[in-house]
Design an enzyme around this catalytic site. Structure first.
Site, PDB file in Angstrom:
ATOM      1  N   HIS A 104       2.231   9.451   3.429  1.00  0.00           N
ATOM      2  CA  HIS A 104       2.032   8.695   2.234  1.00  0.00           C
ATOM      3  C   HIS A 104       0.541   9.083   1.633  1.00  0.00           C
ATOM      4  O   HIS A 104      -0.340   9.401   2.587  1.00  0.00           O
ATOM      5  CB  HIS A 104       1.674   7.062   2.713  1.00  0.00           C
ATOM      6  CG  HIS A 104       1.098   6.995   4.095  1.00  0.00           C
ATOM      7  ND1 HIS A 104       1.632   7.241   5.170  1.00  0.00           N
ATOM      8  CD2 HIS A 104      -0.253   6.529   4.165  1.00  0.00           C
ATOM      9  CE1 HIS A 104       0.618   6.929   6.345  1.00  0.00           C
ATOM     10  NE2 HIS A 104      -0.401   6.454   5.547  1.00  0.00           N
ATOM     11  N   HIS A 106      -2.836   7.411  -0.184  1.00  0.00           N
ATOM     12  CA  HIS A 106      -3.554   6.113  -0.505  1.00  0.00           C
ATOM     13  C   HIS A 106      -4.148   6.100  -1.662  1.00  0.00           C
ATOM     14  O   HIS A 106      -4.943   7.380  -1.903  1.00  0.00           O
ATOM     15  CB  HIS A 106      -4.660   5.731   0.734  1.00  0.00           C
ATOM     16  CG  HIS A 106      -4.204   5.435   2.187  1.00  0.00           C
ATOM     17  ND1 HIS A 106      -4.336   4.308   2.793  1.00  0.00           N
ATOM     18  CD2 HIS A 106      -3.778   6.502   3.085  1.00  0.00           C
ATOM     19  CE1 HIS A 106      -3.848   4.406   3.805  1.00  0.00           C
ATOM     20  NE2 HIS A 106      -3.474   5.629   4.346  1.00  0.00           N
TER      21      HIS A 106
HETATM   22  P1  AMP Z   1      -2.506   5.530   7.920  1.00  0.00           P
HETATM   23  O1  AMP Z   1      -3.590   4.818   8.724  1.00  0.00           O
HETATM   24  O2  AMP Z   1      -3.022   6.440   6.652  1.00  0.00           O
HETATM   25  O3  AMP Z   1      -1.345   5.627   8.515  1.00  0.00           O
HETATM   26  O4  AMP Z   1      -2.276   4.422   6.846  1.00  0.00           O
HETATM   27  C1  AMP Z   1      -1.205   3.384   7.006  1.00  0.00           C
HETATM   28  C2  AMP Z   1      -1.366   2.053   6.001  1.00  0.00           C
HETATM   29  O5  AMP Z   1      -0.155   1.418   6.014  1.00  0.00           O
HETATM   30  C3  AMP Z   1      -2.737   1.172   6.401  1.00  0.00           C
HETATM   31  O6  AMP Z   1      -3.531   1.179   5.231  1.00  0.00           O
HETATM   32  C4  AMP Z   1      -1.931  -0.120   6.548  1.00  0.00           C
HETATM   33  O7  AMP Z   1      -2.636  -1.220   6.033  1.00  0.00           O
HETATM   34  C5  AMP Z   1      -0.526   0.155   5.824  1.00  0.00           C
HETATM   35  N1  AMP Z   1       0.685  -0.888   6.236  1.00  0.00           N
HETATM   36  C6  AMP Z   1       1.174  -0.893   7.187  1.00  0.00           C
HETATM   37  N2  AMP Z   1       2.049  -1.509   7.221  1.00  0.00           N
HETATM   38  C7  AMP Z   1       2.269  -1.978   5.989  1.00  0.00           C
HETATM   39  C8  AMP Z   1       3.277  -2.778   5.422  1.00  0.00           C
HETATM   40  N3  AMP Z   1       4.182  -3.595   6.143  1.00  0.00           N
HETATM   41  N4  AMP Z   1       3.100  -3.150   4.224  1.00  0.00           N
HETATM   42  C9  AMP Z   1       2.257  -2.453   3.334  1.00  0.00           C
HETATM   43  N5  AMP Z   1       1.137  -1.556   4.168  1.00  0.00           N
HETATM   44  C10 AMP Z   1       1.379  -1.467   5.391  1.00  0.00           C
END
Ligand code: AMP
Ligand code: ZN
Length: 143
Positions: A104, A106
């Site tokens: 993903h 951001h």
């Molecule tokens: P990373 O640390 O790059 O893996 O980021 C994962 C991101 O996913 C974090 O910023 C979380 O806040 C986000 N996240 C986790 N679960 C969900 C969800 N159900 N809906 C939206 N965002 C999520």
């Protein structure tokens, strides 16, 4: 392990509609939605619909498709939030801060003096180190 869909994956569940989200974008291959824990208002995650764990796992064609979506997503986020700028962050692996194992990007909108900061300590190469790394990375790319 790379799968098309991972039944344990929270982002696969979101894409499938089995978990709720605030969706901002969807096409055949790419999905965009609000991060549940926004670093700033309008923080969006852009993901491939198919399950790949990291950037390295993405097929080049899918990566290109995602790349073609990112500028318009960034523009929409900036314009709709009134941001002055935006960070694109992409974490791969636990050591790099990846928590959700579905690749993903951001998109984090920024405004002047928002206090979020963003500075990594700049390092310095020892003599010959940059040349060696340059050679190694170029060689890896040629494989
Ligand atoms: P990373 O640390 O790059 O893996 O980021 C994962 C991101 O996913 C974090 O910023 C979380 O806040 C986000 N996240 C986790 N679960 C969900 C969800 N159900 N809906 C939206 N965002 C999520
Ligand atoms: Zn997934």
């Amino acid at each position: 392990m790379t799968l098309e869909v991972n039944s344990e994956c929270v982002f696969c569940k979101i894409v499938a509609g089995d978990l709720p989200c605030h969706r901002v974008y969807s096409d055949d291959n790419v999905f965009g939605f609000l991060d549940i824990g926004p670093v700033s208002p309008g923080h969006v995650l852009v993901i491939p619909k198919r399950h790949f764990e990291t950037l390295v796992d993405l097929p080049a064609e899918l990566a290109a498709t995602m790349g073609s979506v990112l500028p318009k997503m960034a523009k929409a986020v900036i314009e709709s939030t009134g941001a002055d700028g935006l960070n694109v962050l992409q974490n791969n692996g636990v050591c790099a801060g990846q928590v959700v194992n579905h690749a993903h990007f951001h998109l984090v909108p920024r405004v002047a003096d928002d206090g979020l900061g963003y500075r990594w300590r700049a390092g310095k190469y020892e003599p010959g180190e940059a040349e060696k790394l340059c050679e190694q990375i170029s060689a890896a790319l040629a494989l």
